[in-house]
Design a protein around this motif. Structure first.
Motif, PDB file in Angstrom:
ATOM      1  N   TYR A  80       0.856  -1.190   0.000  1.00 28.01           N
ATOM      2  CA  TYR A  80       0.000   0.000   0.000  1.00 28.01           C
ATOM      3  C   TYR A  80       0.891   1.239   0.000  1.00 28.01           C
ATOM      4  N   PHE A  81       0.326   2.360  -0.360  1.00 24.79           N
ATOM      5  CA  PHE A  81       1.084   3.615  -0.408  1.00 24.79           C
ATOM      6  C   PHE A  81       1.580   4.001   0.986  1.00 24.79           C
ATOM      7  N   PHE A  82       2.766   4.570   1.031  1.00 26.28           N
ATOM      8  CA  PHE A  82       3.374   5.123   2.240  1.00 26.28           C
ATOM      9  C   PHE A  82       3.578   4.052   3.327  1.00 26.28           C
ATOM     10  N   ARG A  83       3.701   2.774   2.893  1.00 31.30           N
ATOM     11  CA  ARG A  83       3.989   1.689   3.844  1.00 31.30           C
ATOM     12  C   ARG A  83       5.389   1.937   4.411  1.00 31.30           C
ATOM     13  N   GLU A  84       5.555   1.789   5.715  1.00 27.80           N
ATOM     14  CA  GLU A  84       6.848   2.039   6.364  1.00 27.80           C
ATOM     15  C   GLU A  84       7.396   3.396   5.891  1.00 27.80           C
ATOM     16  N   SER A 114      12.441  -3.017  -5.938  1.00 28.64           N
ATOM     17  CA  SER A 114      12.551  -4.423  -6.318  1.00 28.64           C
ATOM     18  C   SER A 114      12.248  -5.308  -5.113  1.00 28.64           C
ATOM     19  N   PRO A 115      11.038  -5.740  -4.927  1.00 34.71           N
ATOM     20  CA  PRO A 115       9.929  -5.798  -5.865  1.00 34.71           C
ATOM     21  C   PRO A 115       8.951  -4.632  -5.646  1.00 34.71           C
ATOM     22  N   CYS A 116       8.223  -4.301  -6.697  1.00 31.17           N
ATOM     23  CA  CYS A 116       7.318  -3.143  -6.603  1.00 31.17           C
ATOM     24  C   CYS A 116       5.859  -3.541  -6.496  1.00 31.17           C
ATOM     25  N   SER A 117       5.536  -4.847  -6.682  1.00 29.45           N
ATOM     26  CA  SER A 117       4.146  -5.301  -6.680  1.00 29.45           C
ATOM     27  C   SER A 117       3.301  -4.394  -7.586  1.00 29.45           C
ATOM     28  N   THR A 118       2.140  -3.917  -7.118  1.00 30.84           N
ATOM     29  CA  THR A 118       1.227  -3.140  -7.973  1.00 30.84           C
ATOM     30  C   THR A 118       1.616  -1.660  -8.105  1.00 30.84           C
ATOM     31  N   GLY A 119       2.799  -1.295  -7.650  1.00 31.83           N
ATOM     32  CA  GLY A 119       3.314   0.045  -7.947  1.00 31.83           C
ATOM     33  C   GLY A 119       3.263   1.058  -6.811  1.00 31.83           C
ATOM     34  N   GLU A 120       2.612   0.690  -5.686  1.00 30.64           N
ATOM     35  CA  GLU A 120       2.459   1.672  -4.608  1.00 30.64           C
ATOM     36  C   GLU A 120       3.809   2.144  -4.067  1.00 30.64           C
ATOM     37  N   GLU A 121       4.788   1.241  -3.993  1.00 22.31           N
ATOM     38  CA  GLU A 121       6.099   1.636  -3.435  1.00 22.31           C
ATOM     39  C   GLU A 121       6.841   2.633  -4.345  1.00 22.31           C
ATOM     40  N   PRO A 122       7.050   2.320  -5.636  1.00 23.12           N
ATOM     41  CA  PRO A 122       7.751   3.323  -6.455  1.00 23.12           C
ATOM     42  C   PRO A 122       6.972   4.631  -6.607  1.00 23.12           C
ATOM     43  N   TYR A 123       5.623   4.561  -6.638  1.00 25.67           N
ATOM     44  CA  TYR A 123       4.872   5.823  -6.710  1.00 25.67           C
ATOM     45  C   TYR A 123       4.942   6.581  -5.383  1.00 25.67           C
ATOM     46  N   ASP A 215      21.523   3.987  -7.613  1.00 27.45           N
ATOM     47  CA  ASP A 215      22.083   4.662  -6.440  1.00 27.45           C
ATOM     48  C   ASP A 215      21.350   4.253  -5.168  1.00 27.45           C
ATOM     49  N   VAL A 216      20.073   3.873  -5.336  1.00 27.31           N
ATOM     50  CA  VAL A 216      19.288   3.421  -4.182  1.00 27.31           C
ATOM     51  C   VAL A 216      18.435   2.231  -4.627  1.00 27.31           C
ATOM     52  N   ILE A 217      18.417   1.180  -3.784  1.00 30.30           N
ATOM     53  CA  ILE A 217      17.534   0.040  -4.063  1.00 30.30           C
ATOM     54  C   ILE A 217      16.610  -0.183  -2.863  1.00 30.30           C
ATOM     55  N   PHE A 218      15.316  -0.111  -3.108  1.00 30.36           N
ATOM     56  CA  PHE A 218      14.326  -0.492  -2.094  1.00 30.36           C
ATOM     57  C   PHE A 218      14.014  -1.967  -2.338  1.00 30.36           C
ATOM     58  N   SER A 219      14.222  -2.801  -1.325  1.00 26.27           N
ATOM     59  CA  SER A 219      13.800  -4.197  -1.468  1.00 26.27           C
ATOM     60  C   SER A 219      13.075  -4.580  -0.191  1.00 26.27           C
ATOM     61  N   ARG A 220      11.789  -4.295  -0.178  1.00 27.99           N
ATOM     62  CA  ARG A 220      11.054  -4.447   1.070  1.00 27.99           C
ATOM     63  C   ARG A 220      10.008  -5.558   0.950  1.00 27.99           C
ATOM     64  N   ASN A 221      10.015  -6.413   1.969  1.00 32.24           N
ATOM     65  CA  ASN A 221       8.981  -7.444   2.098  1.00 32.24           C
ATOM     66  C   ASN A 221       8.966  -8.472   0.968  1.00 32.24           C
ATOM     67  N   MET A 222      10.118  -8.822   0.497  1.00 30.63           N
ATOM     68  CA  MET A 222      10.269  -9.954  -0.432  1.00 30.63           C
ATOM     69  C   MET A 222      11.204 -10.997   0.185  1.00 30.63           C
ATOM     70  N   LEU A 223      12.320 -10.536   0.777  1.00 31.82           N
ATOM     71  CA  LEU A 223      13.313 -11.477   1.302  1.00 31.82           C
ATOM     72  C   LEU A 223      12.705 -12.380   2.377  1.00 31.82           C
ATOM     73  N   ILE A 224      11.625 -11.914   3.026  1.00 31.18           N
ATOM     74  CA  ILE A 224      10.974 -12.747   4.053  1.00 31.18           C
ATOM     75  C   ILE A 224      10.422 -14.048   3.466  1.00 31.18           C
ATOM     76  N   TYR A 225      10.186 -14.082   2.145  1.00 27.42           N
ATOM     77  CA  TYR A 225       9.668 -15.318   1.526  1.00 27.42           C
ATOM     78  C   TYR A 225      10.789 -16.257   1.086  1.00 27.42           C
ATOM     79  N   PHE A 226      12.045 -15.841   1.257  1.00 26.40           N
ATOM     80  CA  PHE A 226      13.191 -16.639   0.803  1.00 26.40           C
ATOM     81  C   PHE A 226      13.881 -17.320   1.978  1.00 26.40           C
ATOM     82  N   ASP A 227      14.735 -18.304   1.679  1.00 25.15           N
ATOM     83  CA  ASP A 227      15.566 -18.868   2.741  1.00 25.15           C
ATOM     84  C   ASP A 227      16.929 -18.162   2.726  1.00 25.15           C
TER      85      ASP A 227
END
Ligand SMILES: C[S@@+](CC[C@H](N)C(=O)[O-])C[C@H]1O[C@@H](n2cnc3c(N)ncnc32)[C@H](O)[C@@H]1O
Length: 276
Positions: A80-84, A114-123, A215-227
């Motif tokens: 969702y928009f403005f998450r964290e 990365s990942p952006c899902s439906t776009g709320e994070e990059p927007y 220069d900046v990478i947002f990677s939020r709430n994806m690594l939790i699904y990985f080992d």
């Protein structure tokens, strides 16, 4: 009615999904979801066994469509928009001014979601940048969003959002940059096309390399699904994709120090960021 998928075959398809996408599925939690998906997909393909479906997925999927369908079904796309939100503030108030200061004039500043899902994070990144205003007036900023799921990328490009998705955007910002459409909200024309979206798998080195350096990478709430092994691999991919001195921001439940030690951790206003 029994599923086409047995517990034994769940282990096989689970291993395949893990190897290709890093997503780690547990039998207890995910068996029903995967079994229902395979029943539905096999019926669509006119197949009557797991074996036939799995054969197609592994050996008869030259354009990758079957794998894409499966990915679209297994991913969890919650966003969702403005998450964290604190992280977006640290980005515009601290990280971007610092990068702007030290980067040669004329070089665009590049941010990856990365990942952006439906776009709320990059927007959300874009909204913070345009609202803050200072750096963007003097420097080109490019925002790129990627996700393995092609349905979410289509939605991100359409830039139409539900009431739930925009609930955390302060009302004056919402009415300034969005237009009410039916039950939801559409991003206003000025901001349409400000994010460059692609379907990409973080484990696909060729796809990731093609995106270039950031220069900046947002990677939020994806690594939790990985080992751990997959997290490490992705963290090193991000390291390679960053310009020297670039930053990674993770979700609140994710810690780089538990994954790799190549980044320097910095704490700004209670927000952890990781520098190359
Ligand atoms: C919970 S969403 C997080 C979205 C956003 N970053 C946020 O925090 O609100 C997780 C996303 O990770 C994507 N994903 C999972 N595995 C991936 C992979 N191997 N490569 C790229 N994206 C992946 C899923 O499709 C899903 O949209």
């Amino acid at each position: 009615m029994a599923y086409l998928l047995s517990k034994e075959n769940f282990a096989k398809i689970g291993e395949f999904i893990y190897r290709k996408s890093g997503i780690f599925l547990e039998e207890e939690k995910h068996f029903d979801k995967i079994a229902k998906y395979i029943d539905k997909r096999a019926a669509e393909l006119g197949m009557d066994s797991f074996r036939k479906y799995f054969f197609r997925l592994r050996f008869d999927d030259k354009d990758g469509e079957e794998f894409q369908e499966l990915m679209n079904a297994v991913t969890v796309n919650e966003t969702y928009f403005f998450r964290e939100k604190d992280q977006f503030e640290v980005l515009v108030n601290r990280i971007l001014p610092e990068l702007h200061e030290r980067m040669p004039a004329g070089k665009p500043l590049r941010i990856l979601s990365s990942p952006c899902s439906t776009g709320e994070e990059p927007y959300s990144i874009i909204l913070h940048i345009v609202e803050e205003g200072k750096v963007v007036e003097e420097r080109d900023i490019e925002v790129v969003g990627i996700d393995i799921d092609s349905t979410v990328i289509q939605k991100a490009k359409a830039a139409r959002f539900t009431e739930r998705s925009v609930h955390a955007i302060p009302k004056p910002i919402l009415s300034k940059w969005f237009v009410k459409k039916g039950l939801g909200w559409e991003l206003g024309e000025e901001l349409q096309g400000t994010v460059d979206f692609h379907v990409a798998n973080v484990f696909d080195k060729t796809q990731m390399r093609k995106l270039g350096k950031f220069d900046v990478i947002f990677s939020r709430n994806m690594l939790i699904y990985f080992d751990d092994a997959s997290r490490k691999e992705v963290a090193m991919t991000f390291y390679d994709m960053l310009n020297p001195g670039g930053y990674v921001l993770l979700g609140h439940a994710e810690y780089m120090s538990r994954i790799v030690s190549v980044f320097k951790a910095k704490k700004i206003d209670n927000t952890l960021i990781y520098q190359k």
